[in-house]
Design a protein around this motif. Structure first.
Motif, PDB file in Angstrom:
ATOM      1  N   THR A  45      -8.917  -3.733   2.342  1.00 52.23           N
ATOM      2  CA  THR A  45      -8.921  -2.224   2.320  1.00 52.23           C
ATOM      3  C   THR A  45     -10.720  -2.114   2.717  1.00 52.23           C
ATOM      4  O   THR A  45     -11.337  -2.941   2.533  1.00 52.23           O
ATOM      5  N   GLU A  59      -1.526  -6.349 -11.259  1.00 48.76           N
ATOM      6  CA  GLU A  59      -2.440  -5.679 -10.423  1.00 48.76           C
ATOM      7  C   GLU A  59      -3.176  -6.475  -9.353  1.00 48.76           C
ATOM      8  O   GLU A  59      -3.597  -7.635  -9.912  1.00 48.76           O
ATOM      9  N   ASP A  97     -11.819   2.214   0.329  1.00 49.31           N
ATOM     10  CA  ASP A  97     -10.926   2.587  -0.396  1.00 49.31           C
ATOM     11  C   ASP A  97      -9.528   3.260   0.526  1.00 49.31           C
ATOM     12  O   ASP A  97      -8.650   3.763   0.159  1.00 49.31           O
ATOM     13  N   TRP A 152      -8.073  -8.459  -1.010  1.00 44.13           N
ATOM     14  CA  TRP A 152      -7.067  -8.390  -2.360  1.00 44.13           C
ATOM     15  C   TRP A 152      -6.187  -9.526  -2.250  1.00 44.13           C
ATOM     16  O   TRP A 152      -5.615  -9.979  -1.068  1.00 44.13           O
ATOM     17  N   GLU A 163       0.254   7.491  -3.233  1.00 41.70           N
ATOM     18  CA  GLU A 163      -0.451   7.426  -4.515  1.00 41.70           C
ATOM     19  C   GLU A 163      -1.921   6.822  -3.913  1.00 41.70           C
ATOM     20  O   GLU A 163      -2.888   6.708  -4.843  1.00 41.70           O
ATOM     21  N   LYS A 164      -1.968   6.496  -2.571  1.00 39.68           N
ATOM     22  CA  LYS A 164      -3.380   5.621  -2.109  1.00 39.68           C
ATOM     23  C   LYS A 164      -3.539   4.446  -3.158  1.00 39.68           C
ATOM     24  O   LYS A 164      -4.824   4.444  -3.506  1.00 39.68           O
ATOM     25  N   LYS A 165      -2.777   3.690  -3.303  1.00 43.44           N
ATOM     26  CA  LYS A 165      -3.004   2.617  -4.029  1.00 43.44           C
ATOM     27  C   LYS A 165      -2.118   1.444  -3.664  1.00 43.44           C
ATOM     28  O   LYS A 165      -1.235   1.538  -3.177  1.00 43.44           O
ATOM     29  N   TRP A 172       0.770  -1.164   0.174  1.00 45.81           N
ATOM     30  CA  TRP A 172       0.098  -0.117  -0.188  1.00 45.81           C
ATOM     31  C   TRP A 172       0.897   1.104   0.251  1.00 45.81           C
ATOM     32  O   TRP A 172       1.646   1.508   0.820  1.00 45.81           O
ATOM     33  N   ASP A 173       0.641   1.975  -1.176  1.00 44.66           N
ATOM     34  CA  ASP A 173       1.515   3.298  -1.041  1.00 44.66           C
ATOM     35  C   ASP A 173       0.654   4.474  -0.686  1.00 44.66           C
ATOM     36  O   ASP A 173      -0.509   4.855  -1.170  1.00 44.66           O
ATOM     37  N   PHE A 232      -0.149  -2.103  -4.917  1.00 42.34           N
ATOM     38  CA  PHE A 232       0.699  -2.331  -5.988  1.00 42.34           C
ATOM     39  C   PHE A 232       1.188  -3.888  -5.650  1.00 42.34           C
ATOM     40  O   PHE A 232       1.512  -4.330  -4.435  1.00 42.34           O
TER      41      PHE A 232
END
Length: 578
Positions: free
Chosen positions: A458, A278, A461, A290, A111-113, A107-108, A115
């Motif tokens: 998550t 992804e 989000d 995830w 960037e709130k994403k 979790w970055d 990887f």
């Protein structure tokens, strides 16, 4: 009598029963079982560890401390994870090392994403499929030179570091180098598995020189040094990933393999490359769970959760026969798909989105008889849409979190211990099928089906939890159970891992190994005898086993930025923060 004793929550519960008879007031005060805990579930080994600046949870206490030291020096969560993983390669050679592969979800916070990284290696390009039939082999051996594939972990470190690292790699690897030179005390469980590995692996060149000081495995509490690995880490720290894949280390590996009947070559090493992928998810009662897509088995956990979502598991209860039965049947359905479809996507078109869809889960759910265990299920046929292991998790003050798993396969790996490098090459190639036309059929330059899987959750989000469970085919089953324990049964991050576990074994395997019809069901100590009896009546083959239930770590993050860390009570692990 032995079965009766084991059914009463094993040796620990027998001791509790004796204590309760001697001290009846303790039994009266705490209910039906004599636990000392004032709050929380009685089976919990401890409360969660709480901190705000950083958290690390690994299966080795010294590795956890190394991760915290790196965080305190200004390192990122990824820096700390790499440092801990390097230490575990030294301290837990029974489960991991730089001769193996790596997978990670990051979790970055910037960037709130999420990887995903697939750092698994490929089979030797010079080993043809015909070799096995020509040599009378019906399956790939578990040890020796033939199951060795390219080790992907080091490239995984540098890919992660290139994207999310802060400190130089030389500083990150130095703690492991120091311990390799001066020694560390071997922990209890590692000493046990190390000793068990010796009879199988001591025949392979280089193993005894590195891993059997004094002619035997080190015992619990004894200091173990690995100066060979210290030198290898130092070469990596100074020369980067190129030193491992294109330098002298790669040449030493290739020369060793050629001299000992292997096929892994310098060209295989030099051409290796990890892949950023992804992560894929399903929503389970408001929580997005995830996993990474195949060649790993992570989506099996998503399939299990999708199938179970329509049932009121909370009303059934965690130890009820109804819940255990439904879980086992959902697992069987998911694992039949796992055996048929999960493989290297570079060689096959895998219907991942269909497999993890709610619609597909509804179709498969119809096959479950709520009153009777199935003898077998066939794999589903979703339409193609064209167009032994360590787990650790680390979180830093900025909110970055990493879920990382790394393994040799089969504990210490193939036994092939090249030269003076200080590590064993993995035997992950054993996971290939030798049946022509199978998605996971062996082919040169192909990634095998993989069992090691990191996980992440998550919510709205935002990062909620980084977690994983070690242990082969155990992993997706336990991923699903961790989620269910928290979401349906209201447990905290530590209780979710400590709770007694369900393990079904015996569905079809990606290697074509089919076990007893219907498989068998193992329930960890803590399930009532009445539940076991009812499951037998429903047609399940119930076994009494201790040990194969995996190893868990997790870090949960609350909305106000507090980390809740947990580690596996069944292993030597440790969660700590600051």
């Amino acid at each position: 009598m032995e079965c009766l004793i084991r059914s009463f929550d094993g040796k620990r519960s027998l001791n509790r029963l004796v204590a309760a008879l001697v001290f009846p007031l303790a039994l009266f005060a705490t209910g039906t079982e004599a636990y000392d805990r004032v709050v929380g579930e009685g089976f919990a080994s401890r409360s969660p560890v709480l901190a705000t600046n950083g958290m690390a949870a690994t299966s080795q206490p010294l590795a956890t401390q190394i991760a915290l030291d790196i965080l305190k020096r200004g390192g990122s969560a990824v820096d700390a994870a790499i440092a801990a993983n390097a230490a575990q390669g030294l301290m837990e050679p029974t489960g991991c090392g730089i001769g193996g592969d790596l997978f990670a979800i990051v979790w970055d916070a910037r960037e709130k994403k999420l990887f995903g990284l697939n750092a698994s290696g490929r089979s030797p390009k010079s080993l043809p499929f015909s070799y096995f039939a020509d040599n009378g082999l019906e399956r790939i051996p578990s040890h020796g030179p033939l199951p060795v594939s390219v080790p992907g972990a080091v490239d995984g470190w540098f890919e992660l570091h290139g994207e999310f690292g802060r400190l130089p790699m030389s500083e990150i690897l130095q703690p492991a180098i120091d311990y390799a030179e001066t020694g560390f005390p071997v922990t209890q469980l590692v000493a046990y598995y190390w000793n068990r590995s010796v009879p199988r692996l001591q025949e392979f060149p280089g193993f005894t020189e590195t891993f059997m000081p004094g002619g035997r495995a080190p015992r619990e509490g004894e200091l173990f040094r690995n100066p060979r690995l210290a030198k290898t880490y130092q070469r990596i720290a100074e020369g980067g990933r190129e030193a491992f894949y294109k330098g002298d280390i790669a040449r030493e590996i290739a020369n060793y393999m050629k001299a000992n009947g292997g096929f892994l070559s310098y060209e295989d090493m030099a051409s290796h490359q990890s892949e950023w992928v992804e992560p894929v998810s399903t929503n389970y009662r408001g929580y997005d769970v995830w996993e990474l897509p195949p060649n790993g088995q992570g989506i099996a956990a998503l399939q299990i959760l999708n199938i179970l979502e329509s049932y009121d598991l909370a009303a059934m209860g965690r130890t009820s026969p109804e819940y255990v039965h439904l879980f086992a049947e959902a697992k069987k359905l998911a694992f039949e798909d796992r055996a048929k479809w999960y493989a290297d996507p570079a060689f096959n078109e895998i219907p991942v989105q269909k497999l993890i869809s709610k619609q597909y889960a509804a179709e498969r759910r119809k096959l479950i008889n709520p009153d009777r265990a199935s003898k077998r299920y066939d794999a589903g046929n979703p339409a193609l849409r064209h167009g032994d292991t360590i787990y650790l998790t680390v979180a830093d003050a900025e909110g970055n979190m990493v879920s990382l798993i790394q393994s040799n396969y089969r504990g210490m790996g193939s036994g092939m211990t090249p030269g003076d490098l200080g590590f064993i090459l993995q035997d992950r190639g054993e996971m290939f099928s030798l049946r022509e036309g199978h998605f996971n059929q062996y082919q040169p330059g192909k990634r095998p089906f993989h069992t090691i899987i990191p996980a992440f959750i998550t919510r709205n989000d935002q990062p909620y939890m980084s977690f994983g469970v070690m242990g082969g085919a155990t992993q997706p089953q336990m991923h699903a159970q961790i989620v269910i324990n928290m979401v349906d049964f209201g447990m905290n991050v530590q209780e979710a891992g400590d709770a007694p576990r369900i393990l079904h074994s015996g569905s079809s395997q990606p290697t074509d190994e089919v076990m007893a019809e219907g498989g068998y069901l193992s329930l960890e100590d803590g399930f009532p005898m009445e539940t076991r009896r009812k499951l037998v009546q429903m047609g399940h083959q119930v076994r009494f086993e201790s040990g194969p239930y995996g190893g868990y770590q997790g870090i949960l993050r609350t909305d106000d930025g507090v980390y809740h860390g947990a580690s596996e009570s069944r292993k030597d692990g440790h969660a700590a923060g600051y």
